[in-house]
Design an enzyme around this catalytic site. Sequence first.
Site, PDB file in Angstrom:
ATOM      1  N   GLY A 229       0.732   8.046   0.540  1.00 53.16           N
ATOM      2  CA  GLY A 229       0.907   7.851   1.979  1.00 53.16           C
ATOM      3  C   GLY A 229       1.132   6.378   2.276  1.00 53.16           C
TER       4      GLY A 229
ATOM      5  CB  ALA B 282      -5.647 -13.998   3.817  1.00 51.08           C
TER       6      ALA B 282
ATOM      7  CB  ILE C 189      -8.797   4.924  -4.721  1.00 53.16           C
ATOM      8  CG1 ILE C 189      -8.673   6.258  -3.976  1.00 53.16           C
ATOM      9  CG2 ILE C 189     -10.163   4.778  -5.367  1.00 53.16           C
ATOM     10  CD1 ILE C 189      -8.848   7.478  -4.869  1.00 53.16           C
TER      11      ILE C 189
ATOM     12  CE  LYS D  28      -0.033   7.877  -9.317  1.00 55.74           C
ATOM     13  NZ  LYS D  28      -0.122   9.092  -8.493  1.00 55.74           N
TER      14      LYS D  28
ATOM     15  CD  GLU E 180       6.347   9.936  -7.206  1.00 55.20           C
ATOM     16  OE1 GLU E 180       7.177   9.032  -7.340  1.00 55.20           O
ATOM     17  OE2 GLU E 180       5.280   9.774  -6.583  1.00 55.20           O
TER      18      GLU E 180
ATOM     19  CB  VAL F 181      -3.743   3.639 -10.388  1.00 53.66           C
ATOM     20  CG1 VAL F 181      -4.555   4.853 -10.823  1.00 53.66           C
ATOM     21  CG2 VAL F 181      -2.924   3.087 -11.549  1.00 53.66           C
TER      22      VAL F 181
HETATM   23  N1  HSE Z   1       3.700  11.753  -5.956  1.00 55.03           N
HETATM   24  C1  HSE Z   1       2.487  11.002  -6.034  1.00 55.03           C
HETATM   25  C2  HSE Z   1       1.342  11.977  -5.849  1.00 55.03           C
HETATM   26  C3  HSE Z   1       2.461   9.946  -4.965  1.00 55.03           C
HETATM   27  O1  HSE Z   1       1.595  13.143  -5.555  1.00 55.03           O
HETATM   28  O2  HSE Z   1       0.198  11.604  -6.036  1.00 55.03           O
HETATM   29  C4  HSE Z   1       1.483   8.856  -5.228  1.00 55.03           C
HETATM   30  O3  HSE Z   1       1.666   8.238  -6.452  1.00 55.03           O
END
Ligand code: HSE
Length: 422
Positions: free
Chosen positions: A296, A31, A130, A199, A184, A126
Amino acid sequence: MLNIALVGVGTVGGAVADILEKNRALITARAGKNIRVVKGVVKNATRQRGDLGFPLTTDYREVVEDPAIDVVVELMGGVDKAFEIVSAALRNKKAVVTANKAMLAYHRYELEELARDLPFMYEASVAGGIPIIRALRDGLCANHIESIRGVINGTCNYMLTRMFDKRVSFDQALKEAQGLGYAEADPTFDIGGFDAAHKLLILASLAYGIDAKPNDILIEGIGHLTDEDIAFAEEFGYTIKSLAIAKKVGSKVSLRVHPALITKKEVIAKVEGVMNGVAVVGDKVGETFYYGAGAGGEATASSVIADLIAIARGETTPMLGFSYGFDSQLTLAAKDDITSKYYIRILVEDVAGVLAQTAAVLAKNNISIETVLQRKKRVKKEWANLLLSTHIARETDLIGALHEIAELGFVKAPPAMIRIES
Ligand code: HSE
């Protein structure tokens, strides 16, 4: 020194603080300055969180109005409150990093207007770890983007993988995904396709400059899939994925999220379990593919910290990938403006003439059959599932035909269909 505030100190916020400590020497070297968490904003300051190394508050004004804070990192999720906080941060000339796909799905253009020249980064929104935002905004920016196909909901992908590999039921697969912490808070966001749609809308802005909201696009979940569909897919060399699709045809862009049959040979068919994968086709580069952990704490924090490093380096980039005020000549295609091959499942009474009458309705609606398979129902032997796949047809014709078929006397339940993505 880059001073940051974390709004939301849960799994991802905790991981950001942790990685900033554990990888401090490396991050500082990359950084060019030290990145320091100055304060955290939480809903409940009395909850035990161990020694975080920075103070907590429940009042977001304490950070958005603090002149010592350079960047507000929003990791709380949700739409309205997060939008209020992020807007306040921008009005106070703070840079913003966010992982909040739902807020961006609804408010990204208002936020762009507020941010103007302030850094606004959202790599973690998103596909978690990645770097797909950077790929579209920077790496592929010489290309017209012809298509994007993404497995970008780990919960759906985990469930479908389990339903294919171990033949577990839909309910069992969901229970497992929740137990593993992938889903979620409200799992209908995942299984109903809304999370992936949020996304996709973000990616569509970067790829096409299109301002669409969730209600503008086709969103179909995976709740109607049955073990017959999975057996059919297996038999004909397909797998079923919940796909987020963007396709440019002429000056129109089709955006949709739905389950799709895809041949097992495709790279995206090999994205299994909770992993995410995104295939992007550019007119000059051809197909490119991005794969990794889509959720994660640590994977998502990896993207959040990449954004913080970019801000520390003084990188400037247009928030939505085009210079502010860009007027895209591309427009959103109508929700039902789709041509595809289709798989159809019809529960019928197994009597003479069923196939002939079904085929006649399809023919009348310009739909040509490619394969036919019939499976007896195990519990009710006089009923059968008629499983068909079609050549390319117009979706409006297909829907019309299914409505007509539903009215035939021998049909026992509304017919179901899955698009075949090829
Ligand atoms: N609930 C989302 C998934 C978590 O299952 O991909 C990441 O956005």
